[in-house]
Design a protein around this motif. Structure first.
Motif, PDB file in Angstrom:
ATOM      1  N   SER A   1      10.064  -0.671  -9.043  1.00 21.24           N
ATOM      2  CA  SER A   1       8.770  -1.355  -9.036  1.00 21.24           C
ATOM      3  C   SER A   1       8.614  -2.246  -7.809  1.00 21.24           C
ATOM      4  O   SER A   1       7.486  -2.481  -7.350  1.00 21.24           O
ATOM      5  CB  SER A   1       8.602  -2.183 -10.312  1.00 21.24           C
ATOM      6  OG  SER A   1       9.486  -3.287 -10.344  1.00 21.24           O
ATOM      7  N   TYR A   2       9.713  -2.730  -7.266  1.00 21.34           N
ATOM      8  CA  TYR A   2       9.618  -3.598  -6.091  1.00 21.34           C
ATOM      9  C   TYR A   2       9.263  -2.786  -4.840  1.00 21.34           C
ATOM     10  O   TYR A   2       8.555  -3.282  -3.956  1.00 21.34           O
ATOM     11  CB  TYR A   2      10.918  -4.377  -5.899  1.00 21.34           C
ATOM     12  CG  TYR A   2      11.135  -5.389  -7.004  1.00 21.34           C
ATOM     13  CD1 TYR A   2      10.421  -6.578  -7.032  1.00 21.34           C
ATOM     14  CD2 TYR A   2      12.035  -5.131  -8.038  1.00 21.34           C
ATOM     15  CE1 TYR A   2      10.597  -7.493  -8.068  1.00 21.34           C
ATOM     16  CE2 TYR A   2      12.214  -6.038  -9.074  1.00 21.34           C
ATOM     17  CZ  TYR A   2      11.491  -7.221  -9.079  1.00 21.34           C
ATOM     18  OH  TYR A   2      11.660  -8.130 -10.107  1.00 21.34           O
ATOM     19  N   LEU A   3       9.737  -1.550  -4.763  1.00 25.25           N
ATOM     20  CA  LEU A   3       9.301  -0.681  -3.677  1.00 25.25           C
ATOM     21  C   LEU A   3       7.810  -0.400  -3.797  1.00 25.25           C
ATOM     22  O   LEU A   3       7.080  -0.418  -2.796  1.00 25.25           O
ATOM     23  CB  LEU A   3      10.093   0.628  -3.703  1.00 25.25           C
ATOM     24  CG  LEU A   3       9.613   1.737  -2.753  1.00 25.25           C
ATOM     25  CD1 LEU A   3       9.607   1.274  -1.303  1.00 25.25           C
ATOM     26  CD2 LEU A   3      10.474   2.986  -2.915  1.00 25.25           C
ATOM     27  N   GLU A   4       7.339  -0.157  -5.011  1.00 27.19           N
ATOM     28  CA  GLU A   4       5.913   0.085  -5.197  1.00 27.19           C
ATOM     29  C   GLU A   4       5.092  -1.138  -4.806  1.00 27.19           C
ATOM     30  O   GLU A   4       3.998  -1.017  -4.239  1.00 27.19           O
ATOM     31  CB  GLU A   4       5.630   0.475  -6.650  1.00 27.19           C
ATOM     32  CG  GLU A   4       6.297   1.775  -7.095  1.00 27.19           C
ATOM     33  CD  GLU A   4       6.005   2.935  -6.152  1.00 27.19           C
ATOM     34  OE1 GLU A   4       4.834   3.093  -5.722  1.00 27.19           O
ATOM     35  OE2 GLU A   4       6.951   3.679  -5.845  1.00 27.19           O
ATOM     36  N   GLU A   5       5.618  -2.329  -5.086  1.00 28.03           N
ATOM     37  CA  GLU A   5       4.924  -3.550  -4.685  1.00 28.03           C
ATOM     38  C   GLU A   5       4.878  -3.668  -3.165  1.00 28.03           C
ATOM     39  O   GLU A   5       3.852  -4.058  -2.593  1.00 28.03           O
ATOM     40  CB  GLU A   5       5.620  -4.777  -5.274  1.00 28.03           C
ATOM     41  CG  GLU A   5       4.900  -6.087  -5.021  1.00 28.03           C
ATOM     42  CD  GLU A   5       3.550  -6.168  -5.731  1.00 28.03           C
ATOM     43  OE1 GLU A   5       2.528  -6.298  -5.018  1.00 28.03           O
ATOM     44  OE2 GLU A   5       3.520  -6.109  -6.975  1.00 28.03           O
ATOM     45  N   ALA A   6       5.968  -3.316  -2.499  1.00 30.44           N
ATOM     46  CA  ALA A   6       5.995  -3.348  -1.037  1.00 30.44           C
ATOM     47  C   ALA A   6       4.955  -2.394  -0.455  1.00 30.44           C
ATOM     48  O   ALA A   6       4.240  -2.734   0.495  1.00 30.44           O
ATOM     49  CB  ALA A   6       7.387  -2.989  -0.524  1.00 30.44           C
ATOM     50  N   VAL A   7       4.859  -1.212  -1.018  1.00 31.48           N
ATOM     51  CA  VAL A   7       3.877  -0.231  -0.551  1.00 31.48           C
ATOM     52  C   VAL A   7       2.460  -0.754  -0.772  1.00 31.48           C
ATOM     53  O   VAL A   7       1.586  -0.615   0.100  1.00 31.48           O
ATOM     54  CB  VAL A   7       4.094   1.118  -1.272  1.00 31.48           C
ATOM     55  CG1 VAL A   7       2.931   2.069  -0.989  1.00 31.48           C
ATOM     56  CG2 VAL A   7       5.408   1.744  -0.828  1.00 31.48           C
ATOM     57  N   LEU A   8       2.220  -1.380  -1.920  1.00 30.69           N
ATOM     58  CA  LEU A   8       0.897  -1.941  -2.197  1.00 30.69           C
ATOM     59  C   LEU A   8       0.552  -3.011  -1.166  1.00 30.69           C
ATOM     60  O   LEU A   8      -0.561  -3.017  -0.616  1.00 30.69           O
ATOM     61  CB  LEU A   8       0.861  -2.544  -3.604  1.00 30.69           C
ATOM     62  CG  LEU A   8      -0.397  -3.364  -3.926  1.00 30.69           C
ATOM     63  CD1 LEU A   8      -1.634  -2.472  -3.951  1.00 30.69           C
ATOM     64  CD2 LEU A   8      -0.240  -4.095  -5.262  1.00 30.69           C
ATOM     65  N   GLN A   9       1.479  -3.926  -0.900  1.00 23.86           N
ATOM     66  CA  GLN A   9       1.205  -4.993   0.050  1.00 23.86           C
ATOM     67  C   GLN A   9       0.938  -4.434   1.445  1.00 23.86           C
ATOM     68  O   GLN A   9       0.041  -4.905   2.161  1.00 23.86           O
ATOM     69  CB  GLN A   9       2.379  -5.982   0.093  1.00 23.86           C
ATOM     70  CG  GLN A   9       2.617  -6.720  -1.205  1.00 23.86           C
ATOM     71  CD  GLN A   9       1.384  -7.464  -1.702  1.00 23.86           C
ATOM     72  OE1 GLN A   9       0.672  -8.109  -0.925  1.00 23.86           O
ATOM     73  NE2 GLN A   9       1.110  -7.361  -2.997  1.00 23.86           N
ATOM     74  N   HIS A  10       1.687  -3.419   1.831  1.00 27.17           N
ATOM     75  CA  HIS A  10       1.474  -2.791   3.133  1.00 27.17           C
ATOM     76  C   HIS A  10       0.098  -2.123   3.190  1.00 27.17           C
ATOM     77  O   HIS A  10      -0.652  -2.306   4.158  1.00 27.17           O
ATOM     78  CB  HIS A  10       2.573  -1.754   3.384  1.00 27.17           C
ATOM     79  CG  HIS A  10       2.608  -1.231   4.780  1.00 27.17           C
ATOM     80  ND1 HIS A  10       3.362  -1.800   5.774  1.00 27.17           N
ATOM     81  CD2 HIS A  10       1.959  -0.194   5.361  1.00 27.17           C
ATOM     82  CE1 HIS A  10       3.196  -1.143   6.899  1.00 27.17           C
ATOM     83  NE2 HIS A  10       2.344  -0.151   6.680  1.00 27.17           N
ATOM     84  N   ARG A  11      -0.233  -1.388   2.155  1.00 26.61           N
ATOM     85  CA  ARG A  11      -1.499  -0.650   2.149  1.00 26.61           C
ATOM     86  C   ARG A  11      -2.698  -1.599   2.154  1.00 26.61           C
ATOM     87  O   ARG A  11      -3.671  -1.381   2.884  1.00 26.61           O
ATOM     88  CB  ARG A  11      -1.554   0.280   0.934  1.00 26.61           C
ATOM     89  CG  ARG A  11      -2.753   1.208   0.925  1.00 26.61           C
ATOM     90  CD  ARG A  11      -2.738   2.120  -0.281  1.00 26.61           C
ATOM     91  NE  ARG A  11      -1.637   3.055  -0.259  1.00 26.61           N
ATOM     92  CZ  ARG A  11      -1.661   4.214   0.388  1.00 26.61           C
ATOM     93  NH1 ARG A  11      -2.729   4.567   1.093  1.00 26.61           N
ATOM     94  NH2 ARG A  11      -0.615   5.022   0.338  1.00 26.61           N
ATOM     95  N   VAL A  12      -2.635  -2.657   1.334  1.00 20.72           N
ATOM     96  CA  VAL A  12      -3.750  -3.608   1.273  1.00 20.72           C
ATOM     97  C   VAL A  12      -3.964  -4.258   2.630  1.00 20.72           C
ATOM     98  O   VAL A  12      -5.104  -4.430   3.086  1.00 20.72           O
ATOM     99  CB  VAL A  12      -3.490  -4.665   0.179  1.00 20.72           C
ATOM    100  CG1 VAL A  12      -4.478  -5.812   0.287  1.00 20.72           C
ATOM    101  CG2 VAL A  12      -3.576  -4.036  -1.207  1.00 20.72           C
ATOM    102  N   ALA A  13      -2.878  -4.630   3.293  1.00 21.17           N
ATOM    103  CA  ALA A  13      -3.000  -5.249   4.615  1.00 21.17           C
ATOM    104  C   ALA A  13      -3.609  -4.290   5.628  1.00 21.17           C
ATOM    105  O   ALA A  13      -4.477  -4.674   6.434  1.00 21.17           O
ATOM    106  CB  ALA A  13      -1.635  -5.729   5.092  1.00 21.17           C
ATOM    107  N   ILE A  14      -3.174  -3.048   5.611  1.00 17.37           N
ATOM    108  CA  ILE A  14      -3.719  -2.051   6.547  1.00 17.37           C
ATOM    109  C   ILE A  14      -5.211  -1.866   6.290  1.00 17.37           C
ATOM    110  O   ILE A  14      -6.025  -1.840   7.227  1.00 17.37           O
ATOM    111  CB  ILE A  14      -2.985  -0.701   6.390  1.00 17.37           C
ATOM    112  CG1 ILE A  14      -1.518  -0.826   6.784  1.00 17.37           C
ATOM    113  CG2 ILE A  14      -3.682   0.386   7.215  1.00 17.37           C
ATOM    114  CD1 ILE A  14      -1.267  -1.230   8.203  1.00 17.37           C
ATOM    115  N   GLU A  15      -5.587  -1.734   5.042  1.00 12.19           N
ATOM    116  CA  GLU A  15      -6.992  -1.480   4.716  1.00 12.19           C
ATOM    117  C   GLU A  15      -7.895  -2.632   5.145  1.00 12.19           C
ATOM    118  O   GLU A  15      -9.048  -2.406   5.540  1.00 12.19           O
ATOM    119  CB  GLU A  15      -7.126  -1.216   3.218  1.00 12.19           C
ATOM    120  CG  GLU A  15      -6.513   0.121   2.785  1.00 12.19           C
ATOM    121  CD  GLU A  15      -6.496   0.301   1.278  1.00 12.19           C
ATOM    122  OE1 GLU A  15      -6.782  -0.689   0.558  1.00 12.19           O
ATOM    123  OE2 GLU A  15      -6.182   1.418   0.820  1.00 12.19           O
TER     124      GLU A  15
END
Length: 348
Positions: A161-175
């Motif tokens: 779940s922490y990897l998924e959180e990292a991906v979410l944070q990365h994606r939100v910032a990019i968007e």
């Protein structure tokens, strides 16, 4: 520059970083610590552990590792800044590396508290952790500061779940922060009111994006988001490359012809390109620009090991230039990657 000269320079740059006794710039030291651990000189690694031990000893009651005092009257476009867990998590990355090397459970306990602080942080409507206590903002810096910690922590805890959180944070910032026309990132986005407090393309800001791209791709293993992370990071690198000065430097405002040449962004570019080549994300013909970036900064290193010409936080226009621990760190990281590709040994 000969490999032996680079290794000697790295030794001086490392010594300068280790002699920094200022305790309130710990997040800046996190990059220097990561670099020292990567270069892996045993004596330097041992000396640097005192910084980690002191940070654990001074961890706040709320779980934040760094001295997270509010700062008023900053130069540039940010006038007040109250650090929260998106920034203070930066130190947890080298903290976890020391835990893996030493097995010191106090380090893991400190990481647990830091992770609790991060996961309890306020979020934007899209799920991104706020970048400062003053309001719902996203900064490109924070993707670099917190997502490697999330990935590493999840691996230690065997919790995806922490990897998924990292991906979410990365994606939100990019968007929110990456310009769709150029692929370059802006520094900060404010949700309320919806605007960019400082909308120029800041070179080090884009460096944070490219550096976290190569770091995450090396750390995370197979994942459906790998292509998205790689494509956005490599697009930013390709756009950055268009603005490299013939000297090898990048300017503080990357497309500002009158902006000063800035050392940390130049080093982050060298590091990101070299690591991208090693990971197979770019072809070898990119290495010439990486070496030009590294060599021009290497030529400016002082006799005492200080890397000059670094724009001081919070970045953006109007800040003074001096030295900073993250500048020292990215010098070491760039040297490590470039020497490795050239067949030289990274550590002594």
């Amino acid at each position: 520059m000969e490999h032996s000269q680079i290794r000697e320079l790295v030794g001086r740059v490392t010594d300068f970083a280790l002699h920094n006794t200022e305790e309130r710039d710990v997040w800046e030291k996190s990059i220097a610590l990561t670099a020292i651990l990567t270069w892996n000189d045993p004596e330097a690694v041992q000396k640097a552990e005192r910084i980690i031990a002191r940070s654990v000893a001074t961890q706040n009651s709320d779980g934040n590792l760094n001295y997270s005092d509010a700062v008023d009257g900053l130069p540039g476009h940010i006038k007040t800044f109250t650090p929260i867990a998106s920034l203070t998590s930066s130190l947890a990355r080298p903290l976890l590396e020391y835990y893996k090397r030493t097995g010191n459970t106090a380090y893991l306990e400190a990481a647990d508290l830091q992770m609790q602080a991060l996961m309890n942080s306020p979020r934007t409507s899209g799920g991104g952790f706020w970048s400062r206590g003053e309001g719902p903002e996203l900064w490109i810096d924070m993707v670099y500061m917190m997502t490697p910690f999330l990935v590493s922590y999840g691996q230690i805890k065997e919790d995806p779940s922490y990897l998924e959180e990292a991906v979410l944070q990365h994606r939100v910032a990019i968007e929110r922060l990456v310009d769709p026309f150029t692929g370059l990132s802006r520094h900060a986005w404010c949700e309320v009111p919806n605007h960019y407090p400082q909308s120029t393309f800041w070179a080090r800001g884009n460096g944070w994006l490219t550096a976290v791209t190569v770091d995450l791709l090396e750390m995370m293993g197979p994942h459906p988001a790998r292509d998205f992370i790689a494509e956005t990071g490599m697009r930013a690198l390709r756009e950055m490359a268009k603005y490299q000065d013939r000297s090898g430097f990048f300017r503080h405002i990357i497309d500002g012809p009158g902006s000063k040449k800035e050392a940390s962004a130049t080093l982050i570019y060298a590091y990101s390109v070299a690591k991208a080549v090693r990971l197979g994300l770019l072809y070898d013909n990119w290495l010439d620009s990486a070496w030009r970036a590294f060599n021009v900064v290497a030529g400016s290193v002082r006799a005492d090991g200080m890397v000059p010409g670094v724009a001081i936080p919070p970045g953006g226009p109007g800040v003074p230039f001096a030295s900073a621990p993250f500048g020292q760190g990215f010098f070491i990281l760039a040297a490590y990657e470039l020497l490795g590709l050239a067949g030289g040994e990274g550590a002594k």
